[in-house]
Design an enzyme around this catalytic site. Structure first.
Site, mmCIF file in Angstrom:
data_model
loop_
_atom_site.group_PDB
_atom_site.id
_atom_site.type_symbol
_atom_site.label_atom_id
_atom_site.label_comp_id
_atom_site.label_asym_id
_atom_site.label_seq_id
_atom_site.Cartn_x
_atom_site.Cartn_y
_atom_site.Cartn_z
ATOM 1 N N ARG A 434 0.773 -1.196 -0.018
ATOM 2 C CA ARG A 434 -0.088 0.198 -0.052
ATOM 3 C C ARG A 434 0.999 1.205 0.121
ATOM 4 O O ARG A 434 0.854 2.259 0.571
ATOM 5 C CB ARG A 434 -0.863 0.010 1.254
ATOM 6 C CG ARG A 434 -2.181 0.857 0.994
ATOM 7 C CD ARG A 434 -3.020 1.039 2.166
ATOM 8 N NE ARG A 434 -4.403 1.609 1.959
ATOM 9 C CZ ARG A 434 -4.984 2.363 2.799
ATOM 10 N NH1 ARG A 434 -4.357 2.707 3.981
ATOM 11 N NH2 ARG A 434 -6.182 2.794 2.362
ATOM 12 N N TRP A 468 -7.062 2.249 15.589
ATOM 13 C CA TRP A 468 -5.495 1.877 15.363
ATOM 14 C C TRP A 468 -5.393 0.982 14.175
ATOM 15 O O TRP A 468 -5.579 0.009 14.426
ATOM 16 C CB TRP A 468 -4.854 1.319 16.646
ATOM 17 C CG TRP A 468 -3.527 0.999 16.667
ATOM 18 C CD1 TRP A 468 -2.758 0.286 15.827
ATOM 19 C CD2 TRP A 468 -2.442 1.415 17.703
ATOM 20 N NE1 TRP A 468 -1.468 0.108 15.902
ATOM 21 C CE2 TRP A 468 -1.457 0.787 17.353
ATOM 22 C CE3 TRP A 468 -2.642 1.739 19.189
ATOM 23 C CZ2 TRP A 468 -0.052 0.673 18.109
ATOM 24 C CZ3 TRP A 468 -1.547 1.933 19.718
ATOM 25 C CH2 TRP A 468 -0.063 1.490 19.238
ATOM 26 N N ASP A 469 -5.016 1.476 13.106
ATOM 27 C CA ASP A 469 -4.988 0.677 11.969
ATOM 28 C C ASP A 469 -3.541 0.007 11.577
ATOM 29 O O ASP A 469 -2.412 0.705 12.378
ATOM 30 C CB ASP A 469 -5.287 1.500 10.722
ATOM 31 C CG ASP A 469 -6.028 0.653 9.739
ATOM 32 O OD1 ASP A 469 -5.762 -0.556 9.583
ATOM 33 O OD2 ASP A 469 -6.553 1.356 8.699
ATOM 34 N N MET A 470 -3.289 -0.776 10.769
ATOM 35 C CA MET A 470 -1.873 -1.471 10.354
ATOM 36 C C MET A 470 -2.413 -2.133 9.126
ATOM 37 O O MET A 470 -2.789 -2.954 8.903
ATOM 38 C CB MET A 470 -1.564 -2.660 11.382
ATOM 39 C CG MET A 470 -0.268 -2.857 11.370
ATOM 40 S SD MET A 470 -0.184 -4.516 10.652
ATOM 41 C CE MET A 470 1.689 -4.843 10.969
ATOM 42 N N ASN A 471 -1.713 -1.368 8.081
ATOM 43 C CA ASN A 471 -2.192 -1.917 6.471
ATOM 44 C C ASN A 471 -1.026 -2.480 5.556
ATOM 45 O O ASN A 471 -1.211 -2.360 4.391
ATOM 46 C CB ASN A 471 -2.482 -0.802 5.938
ATOM 47 C CG ASN A 471 -4.089 -0.384 6.339
ATOM 48 O OD1 ASN A 471 -5.090 -1.120 6.281
ATOM 49 N ND2 ASN A 471 -4.307 0.907 6.839
ATOM 50 N N CYS A 517 -7.523 -2.605 14.573
ATOM 51 C CA CYS A 517 -7.847 -2.569 13.044
ATOM 52 C C CYS A 517 -6.626 -2.929 12.137
ATOM 53 O O CYS A 517 -5.121 -2.494 12.637
ATOM 54 C CB CYS A 517 -8.518 -1.294 12.236
ATOM 55 S SG CYS A 517 -8.817 -1.461 10.502
ATOM 56 N N ASP A 539 -12.853 -5.426 6.152
ATOM 57 C CA ASP A 539 -13.098 -4.094 5.432
ATOM 58 C C ASP A 539 -14.223 -4.691 4.406
ATOM 59 O O ASP A 539 -14.663 -3.842 3.633
ATOM 60 C CB ASP A 539 -11.890 -3.853 4.541
ATOM 61 C CG ASP A 539 -10.955 -3.096 5.235
ATOM 62 O OD1 ASP A 539 -11.136 -2.331 6.186
ATOM 63 O OD2 ASP A 539 -9.763 -2.787 4.788
HETATM 64 C C1 DGJ Z 1 -7.926 -0.047 6.182
HETATM 65 C C2 DGJ Z 1 -9.109 -0.374 7.413
HETATM 66 O O1 DGJ Z 1 -9.640 -1.521 7.366
HETATM 67 C C3 DGJ Z 1 -10.345 0.836 6.706
HETATM 68 O O2 DGJ Z 1 -11.542 0.827 7.601
HETATM 69 C C4 DGJ Z 1 -9.792 2.297 6.462
HETATM 70 O O3 DGJ Z 1 -9.411 2.668 7.965
HETATM 71 C C5 DGJ Z 1 -8.571 2.112 5.714
HETATM 72 N N1 DGJ Z 1 -7.673 1.238 6.360
HETATM 73 C C6 DGJ Z 1 -8.040 3.674 5.683
HETATM 74 O O4 DGJ Z 1 -6.832 3.736 4.988
#
Ligand code: DGJ
Length: 719
Positions: A434, A468-471, A517, A539
Site C-alpha cells: 500500500r 488503530w490501523d495497520m495496513n 484494525c 473491510d
Molecule cells: C483499512 C481499514 O480497514 C479501513 O477501515 C480504513 O480505515 C482504511 N484502512 C484507511 O486507510
C-alpha cells in the site's frame, strides 16, 4: 484448582468440568496423562507404562525398560535425545550443538512477569521448573488455571543459568501430547475481505501447521486452532482448542505420530526467530490459552468467549456500552472537507449516533494512500482550522470525537522518512505494501516518537476514541539498530513495543476508547484484544459476506469484539445490493455503527437508522454479555442464523438471513438454542409465546424472504 500429589508426583489442574493431569515420571521428564472431562485424583501411573518401540532411542538415565522420549506423552518437547516429534524449543549452545532434555527440578505457585506481553488476568498459576540436561538453561513452564472458565493458559520461560550465551532458535509457548484418536483439525483461514473462513480437515499422520510469517497474526490464518474428535460437531462431541495471546508471526502445529498420539504445540513462528540469551538473561513466551469442550465447537467457542471477556479484554471496557459510531471512510475516503464532515456530524447527532470517527486522510499531505504516514500533524489545507472545529462540533452536538492512526507505518513520501530513513524496517531496495514501509518498532526511539505525536493529538483535541490501523505485512526483516546476531529478535521486539505503546497510551488516556484494525480483521487475535476491546472485523461490509465473516470469527472471539458497520449499497467491495434492514441486522451482532454518508440517505433509510439504534440499545447487553449460539451455517447452506442468550436465560436475540430466495420454501424452521427449556418466552416481533423447549426442539418457521433479507427476533422469558 491446582493440586499436587507428592507420592505420585502428579499435578491435577481442575476446571469446573475439565481436568488437565501430568506427572513427573521416574526419569524426571514431565509426562502428560489426561486432558478432558474432569477426573478424580487417582494414581494414574499404570496408564502410562513404558513400552518399547523400535527405532526409539533410550535416553541416558532411563530407569524403565524401553523408556524413550519418542514414546512418552510429554508436556514440552525437547530435541536431540530421541523425541522425533516437533520440538518445543531449540537451544543452540556456543559450541553449535542443539540438544535439549528438560527434567524436573521443582515447582511453586507463582505467576511470572510477562513484561510488555499481554497476559490473562488472575487465575491460579503453577510454575514447574526444569533443567535442560544438555545446556545450562532453566525452563519454567507456567500453567494458569481459570477454573470458572475451564481454560488453562500455558507459557514458557528460559533462563540462561550458564556462563556463556545461548541462542533460542525456537521457543514455543506450549506442547501437549493428547491420547490417540481420529481427529480433524479446524482452523480459521482467509484473506483480506474474507477473514476467518472455517475449515475442517482430517488430521492424517504428520504435521498440520497453522501459521503466519507476516509479522502480524494475519487475515490469512488466525492464531486459533482446534482438534476435533471425528464425530463431534457444533453441539456435541469432544474438541480441544488453542488460542495464542499474540499478534505476530505464529505457528500452531497438530502432529499425529507413530504412536497415534497428537501433539499440539505452538507459539512464536521460528522461521525468522532467534533470541540471544546472555548469562543470567531470561526470555518469556506469549501465553497460549487451551480449552476443552465436550459440547462440540459451540461449547468450545463459548468457553473462549467467556475467558476472553473475563480475563483478557480490558475490564473497564468489556461490558461497558460501546460507542455507536459513524465513520467517514466509506462515506468520503480521502475526499473530505471540514464542511462535509460538519454535515455528517450534524446528521449523526440527529439520528442518535453517539461517536464520529475521522478516518484516514486528516494529516500531512495525505490525499491518497501514497504519502504522509508518520507525519501526524493535521492537514490544514484540507481541514480549514484543523481538528479543533471538528472535535468541538462533535462535543457541542453531544457526540464523541474519534480519530484514525496508523502508528506503525511510514510513507516514503513523508517528512518522517526523509528525516529518519533508518527508522523503516529493511534496507533498500524494499518492498512496498500500500505504498508504505513499516517503522522499526523494535527501536525505543521510534515508539517514543509515536507516543509523543499521538499523545499530543489526543490531549490537544480531547479525542475520545482511537482507531488503530495497520495496513501491510512485514518484509526484509532487518533492523538498522540490531546487531547481526540479534536480527532474529526483530519481529518479537517490534510487537513488544507495539503492545507497550498501546499500554502506555491507554494508561495516560484512560477515558479514550481504542479500536483495533488491520486492513479490516488482519490482526484479530487475543493479544490485540488485551488492549482493544473491539476490532474492525473486515473491510468487507457487504451484509452477506459479513454474515460469513462474523460466523467464522465467532468460533474464537465474542460478538462484542467484532466491530460491524452498516454501509452503502451497491456495496463497495462486492457491488451487491442488500436491503438496508439486513445490513442493520448483521451489524447489530457486534459493536455496531455506520460507515456511510448519513446525509445522502433517503428519509425512509434515516428512519431505519433511528430504529436500528433504538433496537440496538435494547439488545446491546446481550451482544456484550450473552452466550453465543450458531444456528445455521452460511457456508453450508442458504441460511445464516446466530443468537445470543443472556446468562440467566431470561432474554435472547437472534438474527437470520436468507442468501437467495427459494421458491416454495415452505417448510423451513429454525431451532433456537440455549434457552430455558421449561421457561415460556414471548417472541416480541411475532407477539406470540412459546415454551423454551418448543423453540429449541420444534423451532420457529423462518419467514419467506427475498434475496439477502434478514430477520431478527427478541425473546423475553415471561414464565
Ligand atoms: C483499512 C481499514 O480497514 C479501513 O477501515 C480504513 O480505515 C482504511 N484502512 C484507511 O486507510
Amino acid at each position: 484448582m491446582i493440586k499436587y500429589h507428592a507420592e505420585t508426583r502428579t499435578f491435577f489442574l481442575h476446571g469446573r468440568t475439565t481436568s488437565y493431569v501430568f506427572r513427573v515420571c521416574p526419569e524426571g521428564d514431565l509426562e502428560h496423562i489426561h486432558y478432558g472431562k474432569r477426573v478424580g485424583e487417582d494414581d494414574f501411573s499404570c496408564l502410562v507404562p513404558a513400552s518399547e518401540l523400535s527405532f526409539s532411542p533410550v535416553p541416558p538415565g532411563a530407569v524403565r525398560q524401553g523408556f524413550s522420549l519418542n514414546v512418552m506423552a510429554g508436556e514440552y518437547g525437547g530435541y536431540g535425545q530421541g523425541d522425533f516429534r516437533t520440538p518445543s524449543a531449540l537451544i543452540a549452545r556456543q559450541d553449535g550443538e542443539i540438544c535439549s532434555r528438560f527434567v524436573y527440578r521443582g515447582h511453586r505457585f507463582r505467576a511470572p512477569d510477562f513484561g510488555d506481553l499481554p497476559c490473562a488476568r488472575g487465575g491460579e498459576t503453577l510454575e514447574v521448573e526444569l533443567s535442560d540436561l544438555c545446556s545450562n538453561v532453566l525452563l519454567r513452564l507456567y500453567y494458569t488455571v481459570f477454573e470458572e472458565d475451564d481454560v488453562v493458559c500455558r507459557a514458557a520461560e528460559f533462563i540462561n543459568a550458564g556462563q556463556s550465551a545461548v541462542t533460542l532458535r525456537r521457543a514455543f509457548s506450549f506442547a501437549v501430547d493428547l491420547e490417540g484418536g481420529d481427529y480433524d483439525v479446524f482452523r480459521l483461514a482467509g484473506r483480506h475481505l474474507a477473514e476467518r473462513t472455517p475449515e475442517r480437515t482430517d488430521l492424517g499422520h504428520g504435521t498440520l501447521e497453522i501459521c503466519s510469517m507476516r509479522g502480524a497474526s494475519s487475515h490469512q490464518m488466525n492464531p486459533f486452532g482446534a482438534l476435533i474428535a471425528r464425530g463431534a460437531g457444533e453441539d456435541e462431541g469432544e474438541c480441544y482448542g488453542a488460542e495464542l495471546l499474540y499478534s505476530g508471526s505464529f505457528s500452531l502445529r497438530f502432529e499425529r505420530g507413530e504412536t497415534e498420539r497428537v501433539r499440539i504445540s505452538g507459539g512464536i513462528d521460528d522461521t525468522n526467530f532467534s533470541w540471544k540469551l546472555e548469562p543470567g538473561e531470561r526470555f518469556i513466551t506469549p501465553q497460549a490459552a487451551l480449552a476443552f469442550s465436550a459440547e462440540g465447537l459451540g461449547g468450545l467457542s463459548r468457553r473462549f468467549h467467556d475467558f476472553l471477556r473475563a480475563r483478557v479484554i480490558p475490564k473497564r471496557d468489556v461490558f461497558a456500552p460501546r460507542p455507536i459510531v459513524v465513520n467517514n471512510w466509506e462515506a468520503t475516503y480521502f475526499d473530505f472537507t471540514a464542511e462535509k464532515l460538519f454535515a455528517l456530524i450534524d446528521e449523526a447527532a440527529q439520528l442518535g449516533v453517539d461517536t464520529f470517527v475521522l478516518d484516514d486522510g486528516w494529516f500531512g499531505k495525505r490525499n491518497s494512500d501514497k504519502s504522509s504516514l508518520g507525519d501526524w500533524t493535521v492537514n490544514e489545507e484540507k481541514l480549514a482550522g484543523g481538528l479543533a472545529p471538528l472535535a468541538e462540533r462533535c462535543h457541542r452536538r453531544g457526540l464523541k470525537f474519534g480519530i484514525w492512526f496508523e502508528p506503525e507505518m511510514v510513507s516514503e513520501d513523508s517528512e518522517l522518512f526523509r528525516a529518519h530513513p533508518d527508522w523503516a524496517i529493511g534496507k533498500p531496495p524494499r518492498c512496498t505494501g500500500r505504498n508504505q514501509y513499516i517503522l522499526d518498532f523494535s527501536r525505543a526511539d521510534v515508539s517514543d516518537y509515536l507516543y509523543g505525536r499521538m499523545a499530543e493529538i489526543l490531549s490537544r483535541y480531547g479525542v475520545d476514541y482511537v482507531k488503530w490501523d495497520m495496513n501491510r505485512h512485514m518484509t526484509e526483516f532487518f533492523s538498522a539498530a540490531l546487531p547481526a546476531d540479534r536480527q532474529g529478535e526483530l519481529q518479537h521486539r517490534y510487537l513488544l513495543n507495539v503492545y507497550a505503546l498501546a499500554r502506555r497510551l491507554k494508561k495516560e488516556f484512560p477515558d479514550v476508547f481504542f479500536e483495533g484494525c488491520s486492513g479490516g480483521g488482519g490482526r484479530f487475535d487475543a493479544g490485540m484484544l488485551a488492549f482493544f476491546p473491539q476490532i474492525w472485523t473486515s473491510d468487507d461490509t457487504d451484509a452477506y459476506e459479513r454474515a460469513k465473516i462474523q460466523w467464522g470469527t465467532s468460533y474464537a472471539y465474542p460478538m462484542s469484539a467484532m466491530s460491524c458497520h452498516v454501509s452503502v449499497c451497491p456495496n463497495h467491495q462486492t457491488g451487491r445490493t442488500t436491503p438496508f434492514s439486513s445490513r442493520g441486522a448483521l451489524a447489530s451482532l457486534g459493536a455496531t455503527g455506520y460507515e456511510l454518508d448519513l446525509c445522502a440517505l433517503t428519509g425512509e433509510e434515516k428512519g431505519q437508522v433511528a430504529e436500528q439504534i433504538a433496537n440496538y440499545k435494547k439488545i446491546a447487553r446481550l451482544v456484550l454479555e450473552g452466550d453465543c449460539y450458531r444456528l445455521s451455517d452460511p457456508f453450508k447452506s442458504n441460511y445464516f442464523a446466530m443468537m445470543t442468550v443472556s446468562k440467566d436465560k431470561s432474554e435472547a436475540y437472534a438474527v437470520g438471513m436468507t442468501a437467495l430466495a427459494v421458491p416454495a420454501d415452505f417448510s423451513r424452521r429454525i431451532r433456537l438454542k440455549g434457552l430455558d427449556g421449561r421457561g415460556e418466552y414471548l417472541v416480541e416481533e411475532l407477539g406470540v409465546k412459546f415454551c423454551g423447549a418448543s423453540l429449541m426442539n420444534a423451532g420457529l418457521s423462518m419467514p419467506r424472504l427475498n434475496d439477502f433479507s434478514a430477520w431478527s427476533l427478541h425473546l423475553h422469558r415471561v414464565g
